[in-house]
Every structure is written in C-alpha cells, then in structure tokens.
Design a protein around this motif. Sequence first.
Motif, mmCIF file in Angstrom:
data_model
loop_
_atom_site.group_PDB
_atom_site.id
_atom_site.type_symbol
_atom_site.label_atom_id
_atom_site.label_comp_id
_atom_site.label_asym_id
_atom_site.label_seq_id
_atom_site.Cartn_x
_atom_site.Cartn_y
_atom_site.Cartn_z
ATOM 1 N N HIS A 138 0.851 -1.183 0.000
ATOM 2 C CA HIS A 138 0.000 0.000 0.000
ATOM 3 C C HIS A 138 0.888 1.234 0.000
ATOM 4 O O HIS A 138 2.108 1.133 0.156
ATOM 5 C CB HIS A 138 -0.920 0.012 1.226
ATOM 6 N N THR A 139 0.286 2.385 -0.158
ATOM 7 C CA THR A 139 1.014 3.649 -0.064
ATOM 8 C C THR A 139 0.239 4.610 0.827
ATOM 9 O O THR A 139 -0.971 4.473 1.022
ATOM 10 C CB THR A 139 1.224 4.331 -1.434
ATOM 11 N N VAL A 185 7.849 8.689 1.959
ATOM 12 C CA VAL A 185 6.510 9.117 1.562
ATOM 13 C C VAL A 185 6.121 8.576 0.185
ATOM 14 O O VAL A 185 6.900 8.611 -0.772
ATOM 15 C CB VAL A 185 6.402 10.664 1.584
ATOM 16 N N ASN A 186 4.907 8.023 0.125
ATOM 17 C CA ASN A 186 4.228 7.631 -1.108
ATOM 18 C C ASN A 186 4.830 6.412 -1.804
ATOM 19 O O ASN A 186 4.369 6.030 -2.886
ATOM 20 C CB ASN A 186 4.151 8.800 -2.096
ATOM 21 N N ALA A 212 4.327 5.906 13.316
ATOM 22 C CA ALA A 212 4.050 7.340 13.317
ATOM 23 C C ALA A 212 4.100 7.824 11.874
ATOM 24 O O ALA A 212 4.894 7.314 11.072
ATOM 25 C CB ALA A 212 5.079 8.079 14.169
ATOM 26 N N LEU A 213 3.249 8.789 11.545
ATOM 27 C CA LEU A 213 3.143 9.285 10.178
ATOM 28 C C LEU A 213 3.175 10.804 10.167
ATOM 29 O O LEU A 213 2.668 11.452 11.085
ATOM 30 C CB LEU A 213 1.859 8.779 9.522
ATOM 31 N N SER A 214 3.759 11.358 9.112
ATOM 32 C CA SER A 214 3.991 12.802 9.048
ATOM 33 C C SER A 214 2.817 13.558 8.430
ATOM 34 O O SER A 214 2.993 14.462 7.618
ATOM 35 C CB SER A 214 5.270 13.087 8.249
ATOM 36 N N SER A 215 1.600 13.173 8.818
ATOM 37 C CA SER A 215 0.399 13.872 8.362
ATOM 38 C C SER A 215 -0.711 13.584 9.350
ATOM 39 O O SER A 215 -0.786 12.491 9.920
ATOM 40 C CB SER A 215 -0.018 13.399 6.965
ATOM 41 N N VAL A 229 -4.498 6.158 2.789
ATOM 42 C CA VAL A 229 -3.925 4.843 2.492
ATOM 43 C C VAL A 229 -4.514 4.345 1.179
ATOM 44 O O VAL A 229 -5.722 4.456 0.951
ATOM 45 C CB VAL A 229 -4.172 3.840 3.633
ATOM 46 N N ILE A 230 -3.650 3.845 0.298
ATOM 47 C CA ILE A 230 -4.080 3.281 -0.980
ATOM 48 C C ILE A 230 -3.583 1.843 -1.045
ATOM 49 O O ILE A 230 -2.421 1.594 -1.402
ATOM 50 C CB ILE A 230 -3.532 4.089 -2.175
ATOM 51 N N PRO A 231 -4.423 0.855 -0.680
ATOM 52 C CA PRO A 231 -4.036 -0.544 -0.851
ATOM 53 C C PRO A 231 -3.969 -0.869 -2.341
ATOM 54 O O PRO A 231 -4.943 -0.665 -3.067
ATOM 55 C CB PRO A 231 -5.162 -1.320 -0.160
ATOM 56 N N ILE A 232 -2.826 -1.331 -2.788
ATOM 57 C CA ILE A 232 -2.605 -1.481 -4.232
ATOM 58 C C ILE A 232 -3.619 -2.419 -4.867
ATOM 59 O O ILE A 232 -4.249 -2.095 -5.875
ATOM 60 C CB ILE A 232 -1.169 -1.966 -4.514
#
Length: 215
Positions: free
Chosen positions: A107-108, A151-152, A170-173, A178-181
């Motif tokens: 995912h991304t 990122v991404n 932890a995430l910087s946003s 989330v985009i599961p491929i």
Amino acid sequence: MARGLGSIAVLALAFTVALAADHSPLQDFCVADLNGQVMVNGFACKNPNMVQANDFYYSGLHMMGNTSNALGSSVTPVFVFHLPGLNTLGISLARLDFAPWGVIPPHTHPRATEILTVLEGQIQVGFVTSNPENRHISKTLNKGDVFVFPVNLVHYQRNIGNTYAVAVVALSSQNPGVIPIASAVFGSNPDISTDILAKAFQVSDDVISDMQLKF
C-alpha cells in the motif's frame, strides 16, 4: 545585470521551495471542528475557548486489534478524525497487530512518511523504489527495531513468527491516507476496464475478472 538576474533566480527558487513545504501552525493549536460546515484543506478550528483536555487525548492503543480476517492483521489508526487536537500539527500514528504470518499488504500513504517501531514479535518489512529501478528494499525487524518508509512509496509489513506481533507507526500527516494497491486496482468503483488491466498485467481478461470478483 547578469548578477542581478542570478540573484532574482535564486530568490525565485527559494520562494518556490518554500511554497512546496507544509506550513507551520500559526497558533498554539487548531483543534478540529469535526462538525463544522466550512470546507478547507483540513478542518476549521474549534473555538479555543471551547477546547478541553479530551481534544488532545485518545485511549485504546493498549487493546489488541481484531486479526481474525483473511489478512491476519489489524490497523488501529489515531488520525485527526480520532484525535481532533492533531489538526494542523502534521502527525498521526497507528497500532499494527499481526496474527502469526499475518500481513499488511502492499500500500502507499499519499501524504506521509511512515516510521515503524516493533513492540513484540518479528516483522518483515519492505518498500519499492520508483520506476525504472523498482528496487525492493526489505529487512527483518525484531522487538525494539525501527524502520522508515519514505513518503508515497509502496510498502508492506508481515509477521514471520508463530506468535502474535505488534508494532506502532508514526506518520507525518494528520490524515496520511492509504491506498491498498490490490483493492485500488481490482476493487475500484466503477471497475477499471478489464482489457486495460489485462494489458497492464500481461494476463487474460478472465484472470482480471476473477481478481475483480475477489475485491
């Protein structure tokens, strides 16, 4: 004259870079008004006089997520929707739970870099660099180990042990997305045309139709 033009070019470049970065908060906090009617890039601020300690508080990450699913994993997010005090601060986190050999599939996160810390178990992680290199960078992590996903980029996590595993990311946003491929490609609504996906994956239309049914 040339020197003057050069200075202008440098200033223009610096200004462009500054515009490309996230802005710092302009006040101590901006607790999200989740019921507000104003549509902005994020959430409008709650009246500061109405802000309470609970706006900055979340409870529940000590509880194990439900991993009784096909993936054998669970994600418990703490994004701005769950913790309104995160609004404008550019951070969030999540708890990851894994049954034995459970996986969080590729995912991304379109808006965030992710950093992972293993709390229990042994977890295999990896990400893939941009085309055309498509380099797969992976590592096996143990309790206390840390790994970062840029990122991404497409990435994944998998429990490679026979016991349950737990990690915190932890995430910087405040809202990383989330985009599961697999589900994005095969489970889009409406479907992506079968012949497009068949050419992209170099398989038959029947294989694509079968994959779309699964998602």
